[in-house]
Design an enzyme around this catalytic site. Structure first.
Site, PDB file in Angstrom:
ATOM      1  N   SER A 320       0.806  -1.218   0.000  1.00  0.00           N
ATOM      2  CA  SER A 320       0.000   0.000   0.000  1.00  0.00           C
ATOM      3  C   SER A 320       0.840   1.269   0.000  1.00  0.00           C
ATOM      4  O   SER A 320       1.486   1.578  -0.978  1.00  0.00           O
ATOM      5  CB  SER A 320      -0.968  -0.034   1.177  1.00  0.00           C
ATOM      6  N   ASP A 331       9.945   5.518 -10.224  1.00  0.00           N
ATOM      7  CA  ASP A 331       9.536   6.110 -11.495  1.00  0.00           C
ATOM      8  C   ASP A 331      10.184   7.463 -11.741  1.00  0.00           C
ATOM      9  O   ASP A 331      10.390   7.858 -12.891  1.00  0.00           O
ATOM     10  CB  ASP A 331       8.012   6.265 -11.540  1.00  0.00           C
ATOM     11  N   LYS A 345      -0.939  -4.054  -3.613  1.00  0.00           N
ATOM     12  CA  LYS A 345      -2.239  -3.505  -3.208  1.00  0.00           C
ATOM     13  C   LYS A 345      -2.347  -2.078  -3.723  1.00  0.00           C
ATOM     14  O   LYS A 345      -1.675  -1.182  -3.230  1.00  0.00           O
ATOM     15  CB  LYS A 345      -2.399  -3.531  -1.692  1.00  0.00           C
TER      16      LYS A 345
END
Length: 449
Positions: A320, A331, A345
Site C-alpha cells: 500500500s 519512477d 495492493k
C-alpha cells in the site's frame, strides 16, 4: 479543472493499507419518523446496518457494487429481525462479502479501536513491548518505549514478567498479557518482574504512548557513512519522525541513505505523500481514480531534504503506502529499489466510525504509480532483485539485531550498490539532484485533472 465532491483532497483524507477517519452523517434515506420512533431506531442494531450500507452506497469505488443490487440488499437487511448485536454484525459482514473486496470490511468496536490506535501511532498503556522466549515460552520485556512510564520506572529489556496485577503469567500468551497491561489512561497496573534472578514489583501508571514508526542510525561501511532509516508503518507521526531522521543524518554528514520499507504494511496515504516530498523535489508521486473516474495527481513540491544517493529496501510484505513511496521514487529515478516484489495492493480505503463504536473500511479509489503502472497483485518490481533462502529468512527472524547489518543480504547488497555509486562520482559525495524531473510538472502540491 474539476474536483469530485466525494474526494476533497484525497491525500489529506485517505489511507492506503489503512484509512481516514470521518464522521457518519445522519441517514440519507430514513423516512420522517416521529422523535420517539427515530430515537428507538437509532438505538436499534439496524441503525448500524443502515449507517454502513449508506457509506458503501455513497463511496464504494465500484458503482455496480460487484453486480449486486445494493438498494434491494438494504431492504433485505432491514426487514430481518436480529437476536443479538453479533447477529447484526454477521449479517453486515455477509452483505459486504458480496463485493468480493477483502479491504472493504466491518470491524466490531474492539477491532475498530485497534486499527485506529495502529494508524494513529498511539496507544494507552505503559510503554513496553512483550515477547515470548523462543525456548522457554516465558514472557519477557523486549524493550521499553522511549519516554514511557516503563522507561521512567527503570524497566529494562530482558526483564521477565512473572505476574500482572497478581495474575501469574506462566502459560499466558503475549496478546493476553498485553491486553491485561493496556487500560484507561491514568489507571495503574502492577507488574512483578525478575532480573538477574531477583524478583521485584513495579507499579506503572498508564498513559497515552506514542509508538515510534521510524528508527535510524549512522553505519560506517567501507569508508562511507550510510544513513539507515527503517520505517515500520505510515502513522500520523511518521512524517514528523522521518523529517527528524533525515535532518539528523544530514547533520552527521552521511554519504548516502538506505530506506528500509520491508514488512511495512502501509498506513495513512497523506503520510506517504509527505514522506515522498522529503526525497523528491519535482515529479508526480501518485495518481488516483475514484468511482466517478475523477483523476487526482499528487506532486512533489520542491521541499526535498536531501539529494544524496538513496536505496530503498522492499519485500513481499511491503504494501500500500509503502508501494506508493517506492513506486514514486523508482519512477522518478530518485532511488534504486532492492529486494523482492512487493505485495501488490493498489487500492485506497476510507475508515468510518459507526454509532455503536464499531467501524467500516471502504475502498474509495484505485491508485497508479507516476508512470501509470497498475501494481494490483503484481507489486513494485525491484531494480535489483535479492531473494532470500528459507535459511536466511529464519536467521533474520531469529536474530533481529542483524537486520540492517552486513549479515542482512538485502542491506549488504544496498551497501555494495551505494559504494559503486559513490566511487563513480568525482568527489565521492553527491550534492546534486539525483532524481530526474518530470516534464511539465506543476509546482503546486496537489493537482486535479
Amino acid at each position: 479543472m474539476t474536483r469530485s465532491p466525494k474526494f476533497p483532497n484525497l491525500a489529506r483524507l485517505a489511507l492506503c493499507g489503512g484509512v481516514f477517519l470521518s464522521s457518519v452523517s445522519a441517514s440519507l434515506f430514513l423516512p420522517a419518523f416521529s422523535s420517539s420512533v427515530r430515537a428507538a431506531w437509532e438505538d436499534s442494531p439496524k441503525a448500524v446496518l443502515d449507517e454502513a450500507w449508506q457509506i458503501v452506497y455513497r463511496d464504494y469505488v465500484d458503482p455496480s457494487f460487484n453486480q449486486t443490487n445494493w438498494m434491494a440488499l438494504r431492504e433485505e437487511l432491514l426487514e430481518k429481525d436480529y437476536s443479538s448485536t453479533e447477529a447484526t454484525y454477521g449479517a453486515l459482514r455477509e452483505a459486504l462479502a458480496k463485493l468480493e473486496d477483502p479491504y472493504t470490511r466491518f470491524m466490531d468496536p474492539e477491532q475498530y479501536q485497534a486499527l485506529t490506535n495502529q494508524t494513529s501511532g498511539e496507544l494507552s498503556g505503559v510503554g513496553i513491548r512483550l515477547k515470548a522466549d523462543a525456548v522457554t515460552g516465558l514472557l519477557l520485556i523486549e524493550e521499553p518505549i522511549a519516554n514511557s512510564p516503563a522507561m521512567a520506572a527503570g524497566v529494562k529489556s530482558g526483564d521477565r514478567v512473572l505476574a500482572i496485577d497478581g495474575a501469574q503469567t506462566l502459560g499466558m500468551e503475549v496478546n493476553q498479557a498485553a491486553n491485561l497491561i493496556r487500560g484507561e489512561v491514568g489507571t495503574d497496573v502492577a507488574l512483578t518482574l525478575s532480573r538477574d534472578g531477583k524478583q521485584f514489583d513495579v507499579t506503572l501508571r498508564r498513559a497515552r504512548i506514542e509508538v515510534p514508526s521510524v528508527n535510524y542510525s549512522v553505519k560506517e561501511e567501507g569508508g562511507n557513512e550510510i544513513g539507515y532509516i527503517h520505517l515500520s508503518q505510515f502513522t500520523s507521526h511518521a512524517a514528523r519522525e522521518m523529517r527528524d531522521a533525515i535532518r539528523t543524518l544530514n547533520q552527521e554528514n552521511v554519504d548516502a541513505f538506505v530506506l528500509d520499507l520491508r514488512g511495512n504494511p502501509g498506513g495513512l496515504l497523506y503520510s506517504s505523500i509527505d514522506i515522498a516530498r522529503m526525497w523528491l523535489d519535482t515529479g508526480t508521486i501518485v495518481k488516483t481514480v475514484d468511482r466517478d473516474s475523477h483523476n487526482e495527481e499528487l506532486l512533489a513540491n520542491h521541499t526535498s531534504l536531501t539529494h544524496l544517493p538513496l536505496v530503498v529496501l522492499v519485500d513481499n510484505n511491503s504494501a500500500s503506502s509503502s508501494e506508493i513511496l517506492a513506486g514514486a521514487l523508482q519512477d522518478n529515478h530518485r532511488a534504486t529499489i532492492i529486494g523482492t516484489q512487493t505485495f501488490g495492493k493498489a487500492l485506497v480505503q476510507s475508515l468510518h466510525p459507526l454509532s455503536d463504536g464499531s467501524g467500516i473500511a471502504v475502498t474509495i479509489a484505485h491508485y497508479y504509480t507516476p508512470n501509470g503502472t497498475d501494481i494490483s497483485k503484481k507489486g513494485v518490481i525491484p531494480d535489483v532483485e535479492v531473494r532470500l533462502s528459507r535459511r536466511e529468512q529464519q536467521q533474520l527472524a531469529q536474530n533481529p539485531a542483524t537486520i540492517g547489518t552486513m549479515a542482512d543480504p538485502h542491506y549488504s547488497r544496498a551497501v555494495m550498490f551505494l559504494e559503486s555509486s559513490l566511487l563513480a562520482q568525482p568527489t565521492g559525495r553527491s550534492n546534486q539532484l539525483s532524481e530526474r524531473p518530470v516534464e511539465g510538472a506543476a509546482k503546486a502540491g496537489v493537482v486535479q485533472n
